[in-house]
Scaffold this motif. Structure first.
Motif, PDB file in Angstrom:
ATOM      1  N   GLY A  59      36.624  32.179   8.725  1.00 56.20           N
ATOM      2  CA  GLY A  59      35.456  31.329   8.943  1.00 56.20           C
ATOM      3  C   GLY A  59      34.931  30.646   7.696  1.00 56.20           C
ATOM      4  N   SER A  60      35.547  30.893   6.527  1.00 55.26           N
ATOM      5  CA  SER A  60      35.039  30.289   5.303  1.00 55.26           C
ATOM      6  C   SER A  60      35.328  28.796   5.277  1.00 55.26           C
ATOM      7  CB  SER A  60      35.674  30.936   4.073  1.00 55.26           C
ATOM      8  OG  SER A  60      35.302  30.252   2.907  1.00 55.26           O
ATOM      9  N   ARG A  61      34.312  27.996   4.877  1.00 53.99           N
ATOM     10  CA  ARG A  61      34.494  26.556   4.720  1.00 53.99           C
ATOM     11  C   ARG A  61      34.324  26.136   3.260  1.00 53.99           C
ATOM     12  NH1 ARG A  61      30.638  23.705   8.782  1.00 53.99           N
ATOM     13  NH2 ARG A  61      29.283  25.467   8.358  1.00 53.99           N
ATOM     14  N   TYR A  62      34.384  27.096   2.337  1.00 57.26           N
ATOM     15  CA  TYR A  62      34.250  26.767   0.925  1.00 57.26           C
ATOM     16  C   TYR A  62      35.403  25.879   0.483  1.00 57.26           C
ATOM     17  CZ  TYR A  62      30.477  29.935  -0.436  1.00 57.26           C
ATOM     18  OH  TYR A  62      29.261  30.550  -0.590  1.00 57.26           O
ATOM     19  N   LYS A  63      35.079  24.883  -0.348  1.00 63.81           N
ATOM     20  CA  LYS A  63      36.092  24.059  -0.983  1.00 63.81           C
ATOM     21  C   LYS A  63      36.347  24.656  -2.366  1.00 63.81           C
ATOM     22  CE  LYS A  63      36.228  21.059   2.384  1.00 63.81           C
ATOM     23  NZ  LYS A  63      35.363  21.748   3.320  1.00 63.81           N
ATOM     24  N   VAL A  64      37.377  25.501  -2.472  1.00 63.22           N
ATOM     25  CA  VAL A  64      37.614  26.239  -3.710  1.00 63.22           C
ATOM     26  C   VAL A  64      38.380  25.372  -4.693  1.00 63.22           C
ATOM     27  CG1 VAL A  64      38.702  28.273  -4.705  1.00 63.22           C
ATOM     28  CG2 VAL A  64      37.612  28.433  -2.474  1.00 63.22           C
ATOM     29  N   SER A  65      37.847  25.220  -5.882  1.00 64.75           N
ATOM     30  CA  SER A  65      38.510  24.441  -6.926  1.00 64.75           C
ATOM     31  C   SER A  65      39.204  25.393  -7.886  1.00 64.75           C
ATOM     32  CB  SER A  65      37.470  23.610  -7.683  1.00 64.75           C
ATOM     33  OG  SER A  65      36.824  24.407  -8.645  1.00 64.75           O
ATOM     34  N   PRO A  66      40.025  24.886  -8.819  1.00 63.20           N
ATOM     35  CA  PRO A  66      40.687  25.753  -9.785  1.00 63.20           C
ATOM     36  C   PRO A  66      39.711  26.440 -10.739  1.00 63.20           C
ATOM     37  CG  PRO A  66      41.786  23.628  -9.654  1.00 63.20           C
ATOM     38  CD  PRO A  66      40.492  23.502  -8.912  1.00 63.20           C
ATOM     39  N   HIS A  67      38.468  25.952 -10.823  1.00 61.58           N
ATOM     40  CA  HIS A  67      37.482  26.552 -11.702  1.00 61.58           C
ATOM     41  C   HIS A  67      37.225  27.994 -11.276  1.00 61.58           C
ATOM     42  CE1 HIS A  67      33.597  27.370 -13.604  1.00 61.58           C
ATOM     43  NE2 HIS A  67      33.835  26.351 -14.382  1.00 61.58           N
ATOM     44  N   SER A  68      37.304  28.947 -12.209  1.00 65.57           N
ATOM     45  CA  SER A  68      37.241  30.360 -11.857  1.00 65.57           C
ATOM     46  C   SER A  68      35.943  30.732 -11.154  1.00 65.57           C
ATOM     47  CB  SER A  68      37.408  31.223 -13.115  1.00 65.57           C
ATOM     48  OG  SER A  68      36.376  30.960 -14.047  1.00 65.57           O
ATOM     49  N   ALA A  69      34.846  30.090 -11.518  1.00 64.83           N
ATOM     50  CA  ALA A  69      33.561  30.414 -10.906  1.00 64.83           C
ATOM     51  C   ALA A  69      33.513  30.019  -9.445  1.00 64.83           C
ATOM     52  CB  ALA A  69      32.425  29.723 -11.670  1.00 64.83           C
ATOM     53  N   ALA A  70      34.376  29.096  -9.039  1.00 64.48           N
ATOM     54  CA  ALA A  70      34.367  28.623  -7.658  1.00 64.48           C
ATOM     55  C   ALA A  70      35.409  29.320  -6.803  1.00 64.48           C
ATOM     56  CB  ALA A  70      34.602  27.119  -7.636  1.00 64.48           C
ATOM     57  N   SER A  71      36.198  30.222  -7.384  1.00 65.64           N
ATOM     58  CA  SER A  71      37.301  30.840  -6.650  1.00 65.64           C
ATOM     59  C   SER A  71      36.870  32.109  -5.936  1.00 65.64           C
ATOM     60  CB  SER A  71      38.464  31.134  -7.597  1.00 65.64           C
ATOM     61  OG  SER A  71      38.044  32.024  -8.618  1.00 65.64           O
ATOM     62  N   TYR A  72      35.609  32.173  -5.560  1.00 63.84           N
ATOM     63  CA  TYR A  72      35.073  33.312  -4.815  1.00 63.84           C
ATOM     64  C   TYR A  72      34.402  32.814  -3.543  1.00 63.84           C
ATOM     65  CZ  TYR A  72      35.680  36.644  -8.669  1.00 63.84           C
ATOM     66  OH  TYR A  72      36.195  37.465  -9.620  1.00 63.84           O
ATOM     67  N   ASP A  73      34.457  33.632  -2.511  1.00 64.14           N
ATOM     68  CA  ASP A  73      33.729  33.381  -1.273  1.00 64.14           C
ATOM     69  C   ASP A  73      32.570  34.375  -1.177  1.00 64.14           C
ATOM     70  OD1 ASP A  73      34.952  31.225   0.149  1.00 64.14           O
ATOM     71  OD2 ASP A  73      36.673  32.520   0.534  1.00 64.14           O
ATOM     72  N   THR A  74      31.412  33.891  -0.804  1.00 58.38           N
ATOM     73  CA  THR A  74      30.292  34.783  -0.525  1.00 58.38           C
ATOM     74  C   THR A  74      30.458  35.351   0.881  1.00 58.38           C
ATOM     75  OG1 THR A  74      28.830  33.485  -1.938  1.00 58.38           O
ATOM     76  CG2 THR A  74      27.777  34.966  -0.368  1.00 58.38           C
ATOM     77  N   VAL A  75      30.348  36.661   1.001  1.00 59.78           N
ATOM     78  CA  VAL A  75      30.507  37.310   2.304  1.00 59.78           C
ATOM     79  C   VAL A  75      29.212  37.942   2.809  1.00 59.78           C
ATOM     80  CG1 VAL A  75      32.986  37.690   2.087  1.00 59.78           C
ATOM     81  CG2 VAL A  75      31.408  39.407   1.179  1.00 59.78           C
ATOM     82  N   VAL A  76      28.274  38.173   1.902  1.00 58.19           N
ATOM     83  CA  VAL A  76      26.966  38.730   2.263  1.00 58.19           C
ATOM     84  C   VAL A  76      25.908  38.002   1.445  1.00 58.19           C
ATOM     85  CG1 VAL A  76      25.464  40.762   2.091  1.00 58.19           C
ATOM     86  CG2 VAL A  76      27.800  41.019   2.926  1.00 58.19           C
ATOM     87  N   GLY A  77      24.801  37.646   2.065  1.00 54.69           N
ATOM     88  CA  GLY A  77      23.726  36.976   1.342  1.00 54.69           C
ATOM     89  C   GLY A  77      22.363  37.406   1.837  1.00 54.69           C
ATOM     90  N   ALA A  78      21.445  37.561   0.886  1.00 52.41           N
ATOM     91  CA  ALA A  78      20.050  37.863   1.216  1.00 52.41           C
ATOM     92  C   ALA A  78      19.149  37.093   0.267  1.00 52.41           C
ATOM     93  CB  ALA A  78      19.769  39.363   1.100  1.00 52.41           C
TER      94      ALA A  78
END
Length: 276
Positions: free
Chosen positions: A118-137
């Motif tokens: 279900g992830s719609r993240y557009k992941v770039s090669p930048h290391s900070a963007a290569s993660y998906d958030t799975v829980v948020g508060a």
């Protein structure tokens, strides 16, 4: 992560957010101890105290997961799992006694190792963007409003399902805009403000990115745009927005954990793209 672990993570994040929020409420009208200040930002001693409190609570539930925070990191933040924390999002508001600020806590999984359905993240090669958030508060202690989400499930505000607005016309939209604390990003966003202000119903500059994201997720506002925003400001709010049916477009920028974002209800993305 298993569903039971995700639920456990959300429970821990909520407990930590509420604890930090209680500390914020207690100190809103108190004299603030300033650790550092610049032209456009303030760092408080209470920021550090809140992050330490959050980390302590999270480590009880998950002792091995590292923490990436606005007030410093704990552990190896490039591992498969990490917490991303902004202990007081909207510190300048808080310092001036303006009760529009919040706690933001996200759990992220490195997308190179784990596929999140279900992830719609557009992941770039930048290391900070290569993660998906799975829980948020995200917790606003002054309105006692708690937004929560688990990837692939609905988003909630105080236990009730939320949904983005259905507005598709800019002239009916309320757009929140942020100005990051750098001269380059200020110069980038001022022309955006000038273009938008004539085309939308209202512009809001409220000073707490995570709340701007959750306000869009709740249908109170229709979009939030900023350049130079940091990861801990948007990690939890981005997930909540997506789970509420919204569109969390973001792209990496030069610098550590910095992004351009166009968070919106999904109906305004193309129209905003032509103006930003």
């Amino acid at each position: 992560m298993k569903k039971s672990e995700l639920r456990k993570a959300l429970t821990a994040a909520v407990r930590a957010a509420r604890a930090a929020g209680k500390l914020m409420r207690k100190n809103l009208r108190e004299t603030k101890v300033v650790n550092a200040k610049t032209s456009h930002d303030i760092k408080l001693e209470l920021d550090v105290r809140c992050q330490k409190l959050i980390e302590k609570i999270l480590r009880v539930a998950f002792p091995k997961i590292s923490l990436l925070g606005e007030e410093g990191d704990s552990g190896a933040t490039n591992e498969a799992l990490r917490w991303v924390v902004d202990p007081i999002d909207g510190t300048v508001n808080f310092t001036y006694g303006i009760p529009h600020c919040c706690v933001s806590i996200a759990l992220q999984v490195r997308s190179a190792q784990v596929k999140i359905p279900g992830s719609r993240y557009k992941v770039s090669p930048h290391s900070a963007a290569s993660y998906d958030t799975v829980v948020g508060a995200v917790y606003d202690p002054f309105c006692d409003e708690l937004w929560t989400a688990i990837r692939g499930r609905p988003a909630y505000l105080n236990g009730k399902t939320i949904c983005v607005s259905q507005r598709s016309r800019l002239d009916e939209a309320i757009i929140s805009i942020g100005f990051a604390k750098y001269r380059t990003t200020l110069n980038q966003m001022l022309p955006v403000l000038n273009r938008l202000v004539y085309r939308v119903r209202k512009i809001r500059i409220m000073g707490a990115a995570a709340l701007a994201m959750t306000y869009v997720a709740s249908g109170r506002m229709d979009a939030y745009v900023e350049s130079g925003i940091r990861l801990w400001d948007i990690a939890a709010g981005g997930l909540i927005l997506e789970c509420a049916g919204g569109d969390f477009w973001h792209a990496s920028m030069p610098g550590t954990h910095r992004f351009r974002i166009r968070a919106n209800n999904g109906r305004l993305r193309r129209k905003l793209q032509t103006l930003i």
